[in-house]
Design a protein around this motif. Structure first.
Motif, PDB file in Angstrom:
ATOM      1  N   ASN A  49       0.831  -1.208   0.000  1.00  0.00           N
ATOM      2  CA  ASN A  49       0.000   0.000   0.000  1.00  0.00           C
ATOM      3  C   ASN A  49       0.866   1.259   0.000  1.00  0.00           C
ATOM      4  O   ASN A  49       0.611   2.208  -0.754  1.00  0.00           O
ATOM      5  N   PHE A  50       1.880   1.262   0.844  1.00  0.00           N
ATOM      6  CA  PHE A  50       2.778   2.410   0.940  1.00  0.00           C
ATOM      7  C   PHE A  50       3.476   2.654  -0.397  1.00  0.00           C
ATOM      8  O   PHE A  50       3.537   3.789  -0.890  1.00  0.00           O
ATOM      9  N   GLU A  51       3.989   1.588  -0.987  1.00  0.00           N
ATOM     10  CA  GLU A  51       4.711   1.718  -2.258  1.00  0.00           C
ATOM     11  C   GLU A  51       3.798   2.246  -3.355  1.00  0.00           C
ATOM     12  O   GLU A  51       4.207   3.100  -4.167  1.00  0.00           O
ATOM     13  N   THR A  52       2.551   1.791  -3.378  1.00  0.00           N
ATOM     14  CA  THR A  52       1.609   2.237  -4.402  1.00  0.00           C
ATOM     15  C   THR A  52       1.283   3.710  -4.234  1.00  0.00           C
ATOM     16  O   THR A  52       1.226   4.466  -5.219  1.00  0.00           O
ATOM     17  N   VAL A  53       1.073   4.139  -3.003  1.00  0.00           N
ATOM     18  CA  VAL A  53       0.807   5.553  -2.749  1.00  0.00           C
ATOM     19  C   VAL A  53       2.040   6.392  -3.075  1.00  0.00           C
ATOM     20  O   VAL A  53       1.931   7.466  -3.675  1.00  0.00           O
ATOM     21  N   ARG A  54       3.213   5.907  -2.700  1.00  0.00           N
ATOM     22  CA  ARG A  54       4.448   6.637  -2.993  1.00  0.00           C
ATOM     23  C   ARG A  54       4.597   6.865  -4.496  1.00  0.00           C
ATOM     24  O   ARG A  54       4.930   7.977  -4.945  1.00  0.00           O
ATOM     25  N   ARG A  55       4.344   5.835  -5.295  1.00  0.00           N
ATOM     26  CA  ARG A  55       4.448   5.995  -6.753  1.00  0.00           C
ATOM     27  C   ARG A  55       3.433   7.012  -7.260  1.00  0.00           C
ATOM     28  O   ARG A  55       3.716   7.771  -8.197  1.00  0.00           O
TER      29      ARG A  55
END
Length: 391
Positions: A186-192
């Motif tokens: 989830n964090f990685e997707t939001v970061r992108r």
């Protein structure tokens, strides 16, 4: 200047807000239901009326207060103890509250905020001038992103915060039921989606184990984790200290572990955090917030100003005055009270306001007291319950 009477209002919210986090749910409730709605108090003293408003966020939250318990505590115990007191005698009042009824921080916060509003109006000064002056007239804001089964929902909320309101700090709720690896996804997707220029913290709300926390920090470090908020149980000071050591410079913030001045001292002794999350409804208002801030300063611990203040200009303003009166170097992150600034729905009691988000920031109000003017006709229309405390 003596307190003559206190009025208590439970008020309706025009927009129902529902959010998900690891330890429960956040729900303002359906129309006409009192549970989940904010409590507003008016303190009448010497021709001045001080206002304070707090929404108790239980059931489903780690802070035990409810709308009904707030009203009962104010009507039956704290309110009668205030009659005849001088609003400026804040330490005498605090001691009386301590002696009469322990805990109940949301009820005490509403009254404490109203007393500061009363003092400010009597002195014709904004609240921040009474508690340290204006160190930060323009306050950076933070957006808390709810958990969701579909990460696309989280991305949409994060992008709205960044693109519509100019947010530069996000906090992603974590401890998904599918495990810490899903939190990392989830964090990685939001970061992108939002890019590298936005600070992103993570808040498991005590939902991770120590092992989860250590694994997640290692994985999130490569994604530029901004901070980690209360990953483990509120009383697990040893676990918090071990996580802080493992974080190697990524700030660790205590939230659920910080209710009282004694909690602040214990966290400092254990070297268990880099920052205290100050939520006025959780600790009892501006008076204890200032004392906890003194512990933080002595121990080189930073402060974070939490609490969503959903659809409440009064609650958001109280947090803003505390933030403004704190030097920038002593703050971490940004003010979380953005939901009180007409972002998820308007405050029904304050239809005309310039206390709103501009480019991810808000200016602290400069009028007397909290600097917020409640429309009395709107208050009448939106009142679900009213009680009066007199001598």
């Amino acid at each position: 200047m003596k307190i003559e009477r206190i009025e208590i209002f439970v008020t309706e919210l025009p927009v129902r807000v529902k959010r998900i986090f690891s330890s429960g749910s956040y729900d303002t409730g359906p129309p006409q239901q009192q549970l989940g709605k904010p409590v507003l108090v008016k303190v009448y003293a010497g021709g001045v009326v001080g206002l304070g408003q707090v929404r108790a966020i239980s059931p489903g939250h780690f802070v035990a207060d409810t709308t009904h318990s707030m009203v009962a505590a104010i009507q039956e115990i704290y309110g009668p103890a205030l009659i005849g007191q001088d609003p400026f005698d804040i330490e005498t009042i605090t001691a009386a509250f301590d002696a009469r009824l322990a805990g109940n921080p949301a009820a005490r916060a509403a009254l404490d905020i109203a007393l500061y509003d009363c003092m400010g109006k009597a002195a014709q000064l904004p609240v921040h001038k009474l508690i340290g002056g204006c160190c930060q007239p323009r306050i950076p804001l933070e957006w808390s992103v709810s958990m969701a089964d579909d990460v696309g929902v989280m991305v949409a909320e994060a992008r709205r915060a960044v693109e519509e309101f100019g947010m530069r700090v996000l906090c992603i709720k974590a401890a998904d039921r599918r495990g810490w690896r899903q939190d990392v996804k989830n964090f990685e997707t939001v970061r992108r989606a939002v890019g590298d220029d936005v600070v992103i913290g993570v808040d498991p709300n005590t939902g991770w184990s120590l092992a989860d926390s250590l694994c997640a920090i290692d994985a999130l470090r490569e994604l530029d984790l901004g901070y980690i908020e209360q990953p483990v149980a509120r009383r697990d000071l040893e676990g918090m200290a071990e996580i802080r050591r493992a974080a190697r410079g990524i700030p660790v913030m205590a939230d659920e572990g910080l209710f009282t001045l004694q909690d602040a001292y214990a966290l400092a002794r254990a070297r268990a955090c880099d920052a205290y999350c100050i939520k006025l409804y959780k600790i009892g208002g501006l008076t204890p917030a200032r004392k906890i801030a003194a512990v933080a300063e002595a121990c080189e611990i930073q402060l974070n100003c939490g609490g969503l203040a959903v659809q409440s200009q009064l609650e958001a303003a109280a947090a803003a005055h505390f933030y403004a009166a704190t030097p920038q170097r002593r703050m971490m992150g940004a003010g979380e009270f953005v939901f009180g600034l007409n972002t998820v729905g308007p405050d029904p009691l304050v239809p005309a306001t310039d206390f709103v988000v501009r480019d991810g920031h808000v200016d602290v109000p400069t009028g007397p007291g909290l600097g917020i003017v409640v429309d009395e006709a709107a208050l009448e229309r939106h009142t679900l319950r009213r009680e009066i405390v007199r001598a």
